[in-house]
Design a protein around this motif. Structure first.
Motif, short mmCIF file in Angstrom:
data_model
loop_
_atom_site.label_atom_id
_atom_site.label_comp_id
_atom_site.label_asym_id
_atom_site.label_seq_id
_atom_site.Cartn_x
_atom_site.Cartn_y
_atom_site.Cartn_z
N UNK A 90 0.83 -1.20 0.00
CA UNK A 90 0.00 0.00 0.00
C UNK A 90 0.87 1.25 0.00
N UNK A 91 0.63 2.13 -0.96
CA UNK A 91 1.31 3.43 -1.02
C UNK A 91 2.83 3.32 -1.00
N UNK A 92 3.35 2.30 -1.65
CA UNK A 92 4.80 2.16 -1.76
C UNK A 92 5.50 1.67 -0.51
N UNK A 93 4.74 1.21 0.48
CA UNK A 93 5.35 0.71 1.71
C UNK A 93 6.03 -0.64 1.47
N UNK A 94 6.88 -1.03 2.41
CA UNK A 94 7.57 -2.32 2.31
C UNK A 94 6.78 -3.43 3.01
N UNK A 95 5.70 -3.07 3.68
CA UNK A 95 4.84 -4.04 4.36
C UNK A 95 3.70 -4.44 3.43
N UNK A 96 3.29 -5.71 3.50
CA UNK A 96 2.09 -6.13 2.78
C UNK A 96 0.88 -5.91 3.69
N UNK A 97 -0.21 -5.37 3.11
CA UNK A 97 -1.36 -5.01 3.93
C UNK A 97 -2.65 -5.19 3.14
N UNK A 227 -4.95 -7.72 7.94
CA UNK A 227 -3.62 -8.13 8.35
C UNK A 227 -2.56 -7.22 7.75
N UNK A 228 -1.54 -6.94 8.59
CA UNK A 228 -0.34 -6.22 8.18
C UNK A 228 0.84 -7.15 8.42
N UNK A 229 1.61 -7.42 7.37
CA UNK A 229 2.77 -8.30 7.48
C UNK A 229 4.05 -7.48 7.42
N UNK A 230 4.89 -7.59 8.45
CA UNK A 230 6.15 -6.86 8.47
C UNK A 230 7.17 -7.54 7.56
N UNK A 231 8.01 -6.75 6.90
CA UNK A 231 9.00 -7.33 5.98
C UNK A 231 10.12 -8.03 6.73
N UNK A 232 10.76 -8.96 6.05
CA UNK A 232 11.92 -9.66 6.61
C UNK A 232 12.82 -10.10 5.47
N UNK A 233 14.06 -9.66 5.49
CA UNK A 233 14.99 -9.98 4.41
C UNK A 233 15.22 -11.49 4.33
N UNK A 234 15.32 -11.98 3.10
CA UNK A 234 15.65 -13.38 2.88
C UNK A 234 14.46 -14.32 2.85
N UNK A 235 13.26 -13.77 2.98
CA UNK A 235 12.06 -14.61 2.99
C UNK A 235 11.10 -14.07 1.93
#
Length: 357
Positions: A90-97, A227-235
């Motif tokens: 959403x709106x260029x964020x790094x989180x999926x929502x 749901x809001x999913x926080x980003x995590x490198x490598x996944x």
């Protein structure tokens, strides 16, 4: 003389209807998820605000079906499947929502209220256990469900579904596929406390965590059904599905039965309401003072502000509070924390939302 069926129904309704419905989000008001497209800041209609999602059509993120609801939830004619996919930014964020927000002017942020929902996952498109998911949360994150590996924790994955108060786990369980978890947040906005009720399947809710002291911050338009999913490198991203049922907010005494109270007439796409509903129980069977009532309003809840800028300031800190990493810190109508946790700054996403990043 009443038939056994009607007598049984009457007894059930007298038992389960305990409070006053302030807002009904059980998807009875929607013919399909495309009805969500009728909502906008200039056309605030229907039970939900729909603006936090990715770039694809609504059917990529929200879908409705009777097969998506808890079978024990007699108050809902259908449930919702809420999805995260590779476009859910959403709106260029790094989180999926993918999130819906109650559209109401009812006092859902005043006094003692109960926020109800039922949640289930499947083995098909399950939520990743390797990332933190914030579910059914408020912008200040004073209470919420969480699933998966918590950001900053040891290890690689986590199978738990948790209920948290200000980020601290107060209840948890293995989140197994196919199990409906019925929950209610018991929020007292006057006493600044929050408790937790839970059951599985068709069992009645029971209080599993007594009210806890916390700053119960909400402007009445910041509870996120989704749901809001926080980003995590490598996944890498994978498609995830979350099934929702029995979403409503009530005041007074809690309705403990998962079958739920009666529902209002359904919203009709384009405005207005229908004169009948197949999911609405016959009111002639309930004459007790415990009969559930509905509070409805046509008042717009579009946030207002005396300022033309939504850029938050870090010098204004309501209640001396500090917003956590990823939490909201500003925007038109925002009344919560505006100072961000150490190492983060308040960054504007749009006129209505700024976030600690």
């Amino acid at each position: 003389m009443k038939s056994p069926t009607l007598a049984s129904l009457a007894a059930q309704l007298l038992c389960v209807s305990a409070g006053t419905i302030l807002w009904d989000g059980r998807f009875n008001d929607l013919t399909s998820s495309t009805d969500l497209n009728t909502w906008s800041w200039s056309n605030q209609v229907g039970p939900y605000q729909y603006y936090i999602h990715g770039s694809s059509p609504v059917t990529a993120y929200v879908n409705l079906s009777p097969t998506y609801k808890n079978p024990a939830d007699a108050g809902s004619k259908q449930g919702a499947k809420i999805t995260l996919d590779s476009t859910s930014y959403w709106n260029g964020q790094t989180m999926r929502r993918t999130e819906l927000i109650p559209q109401t002017a009812a006092p859902i942020n005043q006094g003692k209220v109960f926020y109800h929902l039922s949640l289930m996952r499947s083995d098909t498109n399950p939520p990743a256990q390797t990332r933190e998911h914030q579910i059914g949360f408020f912008e200040s994150h004073f209470t919420e469900l969480k699933a998966g590996w918590l950001s900053g924790a040891a290890g690689v994955s986590d199978p738990l579904l948790r209920w948290c108060v200000q980020g601290n786990t107060k209840w948890s369980v293995n989140w197994d596929a196919g199990v409906w978890h019925n929950v209610a947040y018991e929020i007292d906005f006057s006493a600044n406390t929050v408790g937790f009720w839970h059951s599985t399947g068709g069992d009645n809710l029971v209080q599993v965590v007594a009210p806890q002291s916390v700053s119960t911050s909400s402007n009445g338009a910041d509870w996120h059904v989704g749901v809001l999913e926080l980003p995590r490198d490598g996944y890498p991203d994978s498609t995830e599905d979350y099934y929702w049922s029995g979403v409503y907010i009530e005041s007074g005494s809690i309705t403990t039965s998962v079958s739920g109270p009666g529902s209002k007439f359904p919203y009709v796409s384009g405005g207005g309401s229908s004169s009948s509903s197949s999911s609405k129980p016959a009111t002639s069977t309930t004459t007790s003072s415990t009969k559930t009532t509905l509070v409805t309003s046509t008042t717009s809840v579009k946030p207002t502000s005396t300022s033309t800028s939504s850029k938050p300031t870090t010098t204004s800190t309501p209640g001396g509070c500090t917003a956590a990493h990823w939490a909201q810190c500003g925007g038109i109508g925002w009344t919560g924390c505006t100072a961000c946790a150490s190492g983060t700054t308040c960054q504007k996403s749009n006129d209505y939302y700024s976030q600690c990043l």
